[in-house]
Design an enzyme around this catalytic site. Structure first.
Site, short mmCIF file in Angstrom:
data_model
loop_
_atom_site.label_atom_id
_atom_site.label_comp_id
_atom_site.label_asym_id
_atom_site.label_seq_id
_atom_site.Cartn_x
_atom_site.Cartn_y
_atom_site.Cartn_z
N LYS A 279 64.82 21.19 42.49
CA LYS A 279 65.87 20.30 42.00
C LYS A 279 65.32 19.28 41.01
O LYS A 279 64.13 19.01 40.96
CB LYS A 279 66.63 19.66 43.16
N ARG B 107 66.00 25.40 52.57
CA ARG B 107 66.56 26.43 51.68
C ARG B 107 65.73 26.41 50.39
O ARG B 107 65.71 25.40 49.70
CB ARG B 107 68.03 26.08 51.40
N1 PMM Z 1 72.07 23.43 46.78
C1 PMM Z 1 72.41 24.41 45.93
C2 PMM Z 1 73.12 25.53 46.38
N2 PMM Z 1 73.43 25.67 47.68
N3 PMM Z 1 73.38 24.84 49.89
C3 PMM Z 1 73.05 23.88 50.75
N4 PMM Z 1 73.37 24.00 52.06
N5 PMM Z 1 72.41 22.75 50.35
C4 PMM Z 1 72.08 22.53 49.05
O1 PMM Z 1 71.53 21.46 48.73
C5 PMM Z 1 72.41 23.55 48.10
C6 PMM Z 1 73.07 24.70 48.58
C7 PMM Z 1 72.05 24.29 44.49
O2 PMM Z 1 70.78 24.85 44.25
P1 PMM Z 1 70.56 26.31 43.60
O3 PMM Z 1 71.41 26.36 42.34
O4 PMM Z 1 69.11 26.40 43.31
O5 PMM Z 1 71.00 27.35 44.56
#
Ligand code: PMM
Length: 289
Positions: free
Chosen positions: A228, A267
Protein backbone atom coordinates in the site's frame (compact mmCIF):
# COMPACT_ATOMS: atom_id res chain seq x y z
CA UNK A 1 3.53 -8.48 24.37
CA UNK A 2 1.28 -10.63 22.24
CA UNK A 3 -2.43 -10.49 22.96
CA UNK A 4 -4.30 -13.68 23.79
CA UNK A 5 -5.21 -15.48 20.56
CA UNK A 6 -8.65 -14.27 19.50
CA UNK A 7 -11.60 -16.61 19.05
CA UNK A 8 -11.36 -18.05 15.57
CA UNK A 9 -13.81 -17.73 12.76
CA UNK A 10 -16.14 -20.70 12.52
CA UNK A 11 -15.53 -22.54 9.29
CA UNK A 12 -11.82 -21.91 9.04
CA UNK A 13 -9.11 -24.06 10.54
CA UNK A 14 -7.87 -22.98 13.91
CA UNK A 15 -4.15 -22.50 13.64
CA UNK A 16 -1.53 -21.72 16.23
CA UNK A 17 -0.31 -18.88 14.08
CA UNK A 18 -1.58 -15.97 12.00
CA UNK A 19 -3.17 -17.05 8.70
CA UNK A 20 -1.89 -15.84 5.34
CA UNK A 21 -4.35 -14.81 2.64
CA UNK A 22 -2.84 -14.48 -0.84
CA UNK A 23 -4.23 -11.89 -3.27
CA UNK A 24 -5.42 -12.55 -6.82
CA UNK A 25 -6.82 -9.38 -8.35
CA UNK A 26 -8.69 -10.15 -11.56
CA UNK A 27 -8.83 -6.47 -12.47
CA UNK A 28 -7.36 -4.18 -15.10
CA UNK A 29 -6.61 -1.41 -12.61
CA UNK A 30 -5.52 -2.58 -9.13
CA UNK A 31 -2.62 -0.48 -7.91
CA UNK A 32 -0.47 -3.46 -7.02
CA UNK A 33 -0.98 -6.00 -9.80
CA UNK A 34 -3.65 -4.50 -12.09
CA UNK A 35 -3.93 -6.15 -15.51
CA UNK A 36 -1.62 -9.06 -14.74
CA UNK A 37 -4.31 -11.62 -14.04
CA UNK A 38 -7.31 -10.58 -16.14
CA UNK A 39 -7.02 -13.80 -18.12
CA UNK A 40 -8.75 -16.47 -15.95
CA UNK A 41 -6.17 -19.15 -16.76
CA UNK A 42 -3.34 -16.85 -15.63
CA UNK A 43 -5.27 -15.88 -12.52
CA UNK A 44 -5.86 -19.53 -11.58
CA UNK A 45 -2.21 -20.30 -12.22
CA UNK A 46 -1.21 -17.41 -9.98
CA UNK A 47 -3.62 -18.57 -7.24
CA UNK A 48 -2.13 -22.06 -7.41
CA UNK A 49 1.35 -20.59 -7.09
CA UNK A 50 0.24 -18.61 -4.02
CA UNK A 51 -1.24 -21.75 -2.47
CA UNK A 52 2.00 -23.62 -3.17
CA UNK A 53 3.91 -20.77 -1.50
CA UNK A 54 1.94 -21.28 1.70
CA UNK A 55 -1.27 -19.27 1.38
CA UNK A 56 -3.95 -20.57 3.76
CA UNK A 57 -6.57 -18.81 1.65
CA UNK A 58 -6.55 -17.31 -1.83
CA UNK A 59 -8.58 -14.10 -2.11
CA UNK A 60 -10.10 -13.49 -5.55
CA UNK A 61 -11.37 -10.01 -6.37
CA UNK A 62 -12.84 -8.46 -9.51
CA UNK A 63 -13.13 -4.83 -8.40
CA UNK A 64 -10.22 -2.51 -7.79
CA UNK A 65 -10.51 -0.37 -4.68
CA UNK A 66 -7.55 1.86 -5.44
CA UNK A 67 -8.27 5.49 -4.56
CA UNK A 68 -10.36 7.01 -7.35
CA UNK A 69 -11.25 3.67 -8.97
CA UNK A 70 -14.47 3.49 -10.99
CA UNK A 71 -16.64 0.45 -10.22
CA UNK A 72 -17.14 -2.32 -12.80
CA UNK A 73 -20.76 -3.33 -13.37
CA UNK A 74 -21.91 -6.50 -11.70
CA UNK A 75 -21.84 -8.54 -14.93
CA UNK A 76 -18.18 -7.69 -15.49
CA UNK A 77 -17.31 -8.46 -11.89
CA UNK A 78 -19.03 -11.85 -12.08
CA UNK A 79 -17.32 -12.67 -15.38
CA UNK A 80 -13.92 -11.84 -13.89
CA UNK A 81 -14.30 -13.65 -10.60
CA UNK A 82 -16.33 -16.81 -11.19
CA UNK A 83 -14.01 -18.79 -13.50
CA UNK A 84 -11.12 -18.12 -11.14
CA UNK A 85 -13.03 -19.09 -7.98
CA UNK A 86 -14.23 -22.19 -9.82
CA UNK A 87 -10.78 -23.16 -11.01
CA UNK A 88 -9.13 -22.75 -7.62
CA UNK A 89 -11.95 -24.31 -5.57
CA UNK A 90 -12.01 -27.30 -7.95
CA UNK A 91 -8.36 -27.84 -7.04
CA UNK A 92 -9.37 -28.11 -3.39
CA UNK A 93 -8.02 -24.73 -2.28
CA UNK A 94 -9.70 -22.48 0.26
CA UNK A 95 -10.89 -19.49 -1.75
CA UNK A 96 -12.30 -16.22 -0.48
CA UNK A 97 -14.12 -13.73 -2.66
CA UNK A 98 -13.28 -10.04 -2.32
CA UNK A 99 -16.53 -8.28 -3.18
CA UNK A 100 -18.93 -5.61 -1.98
CA UNK A 101 -21.85 -7.14 -3.90
CA UNK A 102 -24.30 -9.74 -2.59
CA UNK A 103 -24.87 -11.13 -6.11
CA UNK A 104 -21.15 -11.79 -6.50
CA UNK A 105 -20.80 -13.22 -2.98
CA UNK A 106 -23.67 -15.65 -3.61
CA UNK A 107 -22.41 -16.76 -7.02
CA UNK A 108 -18.85 -17.15 -5.73
CA UNK A 109 -19.93 -19.27 -2.75
CA UNK A 110 -21.97 -21.34 -5.18
CA UNK A 111 -18.78 -21.77 -7.22
CA UNK A 112 -16.86 -22.96 -4.15
CA UNK A 113 -15.67 -19.88 -2.21
CA UNK A 114 -15.57 -20.49 1.56
CA UNK A 115 -15.35 -16.89 2.84
CA UNK A 116 -16.70 -13.50 1.82
CA UNK A 117 -14.25 -10.60 2.18
CA UNK A 118 -16.22 -7.36 1.98
CA UNK A 119 -14.18 -4.15 2.14
CA UNK A 120 -17.41 -2.21 2.71
CA UNK A 121 -18.38 -4.27 5.77
CA UNK A 122 -21.89 -4.60 4.40
CA UNK A 123 -22.36 -0.90 3.75
CA UNK A 124 -22.06 -0.79 -0.05
CA UNK A 125 -24.86 -3.22 -0.88
CA UNK A 126 -28.00 -3.15 1.28
CA UNK A 127 -28.52 -6.87 0.56
CA UNK A 128 -25.01 -8.05 1.50
CA UNK A 129 -25.48 -8.77 5.22
CA UNK A 130 -28.70 -10.75 4.73
CA UNK A 131 -26.98 -12.66 1.91
CA UNK A 132 -24.01 -13.51 4.15
CA UNK A 133 -26.41 -14.57 6.93
CA UNK A 134 -28.18 -16.92 4.53
CA UNK A 135 -24.94 -18.27 3.06
CA UNK A 136 -23.61 -19.04 6.55
CA UNK A 137 -19.99 -18.59 5.49
CA UNK A 138 -17.21 -16.74 7.36
CA UNK A 139 -17.19 -13.01 6.63
CA UNK A 140 -14.51 -10.32 6.83
CA UNK A 141 -16.13 -7.04 7.80
CA UNK A 142 -13.83 -4.13 7.01
CA UNK A 143 -13.98 -0.55 8.28
CA UNK A 144 -15.31 1.53 5.38
CA UNK A 145 -16.72 4.99 4.99
CA UNK A 146 -17.12 5.58 1.25
CA UNK A 147 -16.41 4.24 -2.22
CA UNK A 148 -12.94 4.70 -3.70
CA UNK A 149 -13.82 7.78 -5.75
CA UNK A 150 -14.53 9.77 -2.62
CA UNK A 151 -12.87 7.96 0.30
CA UNK A 152 -10.06 10.54 0.54
CA UNK A 153 -12.70 13.08 1.64
CA UNK A 154 -13.68 11.00 4.69
CA UNK A 155 -10.58 10.98 6.87
CA UNK A 156 -11.84 12.94 9.91
CA UNK A 157 -11.16 11.14 13.20
CA UNK A 158 -10.71 12.31 16.81
CA UNK A 159 -8.72 9.21 17.73
CA UNK A 160 -8.41 6.95 14.73
CA UNK A 161 -8.04 3.71 16.73
CA UNK A 162 -11.00 4.48 19.00
CA UNK A 163 -13.16 5.77 16.15
CA UNK A 164 -12.45 2.83 13.84
CA UNK A 165 -13.14 0.44 16.73
CA UNK A 166 -16.44 2.19 17.48
CA UNK A 167 -17.51 2.20 13.84
CA UNK A 168 -16.63 -1.49 13.48
CA UNK A 169 -18.57 -2.25 16.66
CA UNK A 170 -21.62 -0.42 15.31
CA UNK A 171 -21.39 -2.31 12.01
CA UNK A 172 -21.07 -5.65 13.85
CA UNK A 173 -24.36 -4.79 15.53
CA UNK A 174 -25.94 -4.06 12.15
CA UNK A 175 -24.62 -7.40 10.87
CA UNK A 176 -25.99 -9.26 13.86
CA UNK A 177 -29.39 -7.60 13.43
CA UNK A 178 -29.37 -8.79 9.81
CA UNK A 179 -28.93 -12.35 11.05
CA UNK A 180 -25.17 -12.77 10.64
CA UNK A 181 -23.66 -15.16 13.18
CA UNK A 182 -20.86 -13.05 14.66
CA UNK A 183 -18.84 -16.14 15.52
CA UNK A 184 -18.18 -16.33 11.78
CA UNK A 185 -17.02 -12.73 11.46
CA UNK A 186 -13.52 -11.27 11.44
CA UNK A 187 -12.93 -7.51 11.39
CA UNK A 188 -10.41 -5.40 9.50
CA UNK A 189 -9.39 -1.79 10.23
CA UNK A 190 -9.18 -1.05 6.49
CA UNK A 191 -5.62 0.18 6.10
CA UNK A 192 -5.59 2.83 3.34
CA UNK A 193 -9.38 3.17 3.16
CA UNK A 194 -10.43 6.67 4.24
CA UNK A 195 -7.16 6.91 6.20
CA UNK A 196 -4.23 9.26 5.75
CA UNK A 197 -0.71 7.89 5.85
CA UNK A 198 -0.29 8.93 9.50
CA UNK A 199 -3.64 7.40 10.40
CA UNK A 200 -2.56 4.07 8.86
CA UNK A 201 0.54 4.07 11.07
CA UNK A 202 -1.51 5.05 14.12
CA UNK A 203 -3.90 2.16 13.49
CA UNK A 204 -1.06 -0.32 13.13
CA UNK A 205 0.65 0.95 16.27
CA UNK A 206 -2.71 0.65 18.05
CA UNK A 207 -3.47 -2.82 16.74
CA UNK A 208 -3.31 -4.29 20.22
CA UNK A 209 -6.26 -2.08 21.17
CA UNK A 210 -8.29 -3.62 18.34
CA UNK A 211 -7.16 -7.14 19.11
CA UNK A 212 -7.06 -6.90 22.89
CA UNK A 213 -9.62 -8.67 25.07
CA UNK A 214 -10.58 -5.53 27.03
CA UNK A 215 -10.35 -2.80 24.44
CA UNK A 216 -11.02 -4.77 21.27
CA UNK A 217 -14.07 -6.12 19.52
CA UNK A 218 -13.72 -9.72 20.60
CA UNK A 219 -13.32 -10.76 16.98
CA UNK A 220 -10.30 -11.93 15.00
CA UNK A 221 -8.55 -9.11 13.13
CA UNK A 222 -7.33 -9.20 9.53
CA UNK A 223 -4.58 -6.76 8.57
CA UNK A 224 -3.97 -5.82 4.93
CA UNK A 225 -1.01 -3.53 4.35
CA UNK A 226 0.45 -5.25 1.30
CA UNK A 227 2.18 -2.88 -1.15
CA UNK A 228 0.00 0.00 0.00
CA UNK A 229 0.90 3.60 -0.66
CA UNK A 230 1.86 4.46 2.93
CA UNK A 231 4.74 1.96 2.60
CA UNK A 232 5.80 3.62 -0.66
CA UNK A 233 5.80 6.96 1.13
CA UNK A 234 7.92 5.60 3.97
CA UNK A 235 10.48 4.29 1.48
CA UNK A 236 10.56 7.37 -0.76
CA UNK A 237 13.75 7.61 -2.82
CA UNK A 238 14.89 10.73 -4.67
CA UNK A 239 11.46 12.26 -4.18
CA UNK A 240 9.76 9.23 -5.79
CA UNK A 241 7.50 6.81 -3.93
CA UNK A 242 8.88 3.28 -3.87
CA UNK A 243 6.79 1.49 -6.54
CA UNK A 244 4.21 -1.10 -5.37
CA UNK A 245 6.17 -4.08 -6.69
CA UNK A 246 9.16 -3.07 -4.52
CA UNK A 247 7.20 -2.82 -1.28
CA UNK A 248 7.15 -6.53 -0.44
CA UNK A 249 10.01 -6.50 2.07
CA UNK A 250 8.30 -3.70 3.97
CA UNK A 251 5.04 -5.64 3.75
CA UNK A 252 6.74 -8.67 5.29
CA UNK A 253 7.95 -6.51 8.16
CA UNK A 254 4.35 -5.46 8.80
CA UNK A 255 3.28 -9.12 8.69
CA UNK A 256 5.79 -10.04 11.38
CA UNK A 257 4.70 -7.16 13.57
CA UNK A 258 0.96 -7.67 13.03
CA UNK A 259 1.24 -11.40 13.72
CA UNK A 260 3.23 -10.69 16.88
CA UNK A 261 0.54 -8.27 18.01
CA UNK A 262 -2.14 -10.93 17.64
CA UNK A 263 -3.55 -10.45 14.12
CA UNK A 264 -5.64 -13.39 12.96
CA UNK A 265 -4.76 -13.09 9.28
CA UNK A 266 -2.69 -10.97 6.91
CA UNK A 267 -3.66 -10.37 3.28
CA UNK A 268 -0.59 -10.17 1.05
CA UNK A 269 0.63 -10.39 -2.54
CA UNK A 270 4.02 -11.98 -1.77
CA UNK A 271 2.90 -15.04 0.16
CA UNK A 272 6.14 -16.92 0.69
CA UNK A 273 7.87 -14.28 2.79
CA UNK A 274 4.78 -13.67 4.92
CA UNK A 275 4.23 -17.42 5.38
CA UNK A 276 7.72 -17.52 6.89
CA UNK A 277 7.14 -14.35 8.92
CA UNK A 278 3.96 -15.65 10.60
CA UNK A 279 5.83 -18.78 11.64
CA UNK A 280 8.66 -16.71 13.10
CA UNK A 281 6.13 -14.55 14.94
CA UNK A 282 4.30 -17.59 16.35
CA UNK A 283 7.52 -19.14 17.59
CA UNK A 284 8.73 -15.81 18.97
CA UNK A 285 5.59 -15.15 20.98
CA UNK A 286 5.43 -18.70 22.31
CA UNK A 287 8.58 -17.99 24.30
CA UNK A 288 11.04 -20.53 25.72
CA UNK A 289 10.35 -24.19 24.86
N1 PMM B 1 -7.44 -3.94 0.49
C1 PMM B 1 -7.58 -4.12 -0.83
C2 PMM B 1 -8.44 -5.11 -1.33
N2 PMM B 1 -9.11 -5.92 -0.50
N3 PMM B 1 -9.62 -6.61 1.70
C3 PMM B 1 -9.50 -6.46 3.02
N4 PMM B 1 -10.17 -7.26 3.87
N5 PMM B 1 -8.71 -5.48 3.55
C4 PMM B 1 -8.02 -4.61 2.77
O1 PMM B 1 -7.35 -3.70 3.30
C5 PMM B 1 -8.13 -4.75 1.35
C6 PMM B 1 -8.96 -5.79 0.85
C7 PMM B 1 -6.82 -3.24 -1.77
O2 PMM B 1 -5.57 -3.81 -2.07
P1 PMM B 1 -5.25 -4.59 -3.45
O3 PMM B 1 -5.72 -3.70 -4.59
O4 PMM B 1 -3.79 -4.80 -3.46
O5 PMM B 1 -6.00 -5.88 -3.46
Amino acid sequence: MAAEPPPYVVGLPRLDRCLVMGVVNVTPDSFSDGGQFLDPARAVEHGLALAASGADLVDVGGESTRPGAVRPDVTDELARVLPVVNGLAAGGFAVSVDTMRADVAEAAVDAGAVLVNDVSGGRADPRMLAAVAALGVPYVLMHWRAHSVEMHRHTEYDDVVADVTAELRAQLEVAEAAGVDLSRVAVDPGIGFSKTTDQNWELLAGLERLVGPDTGLGRPVLVATSRKRFLGELLVEGGELRPPIDRDDATTATTALAATMGAWCVRVHDVRASADAVRVAARWTRGPA
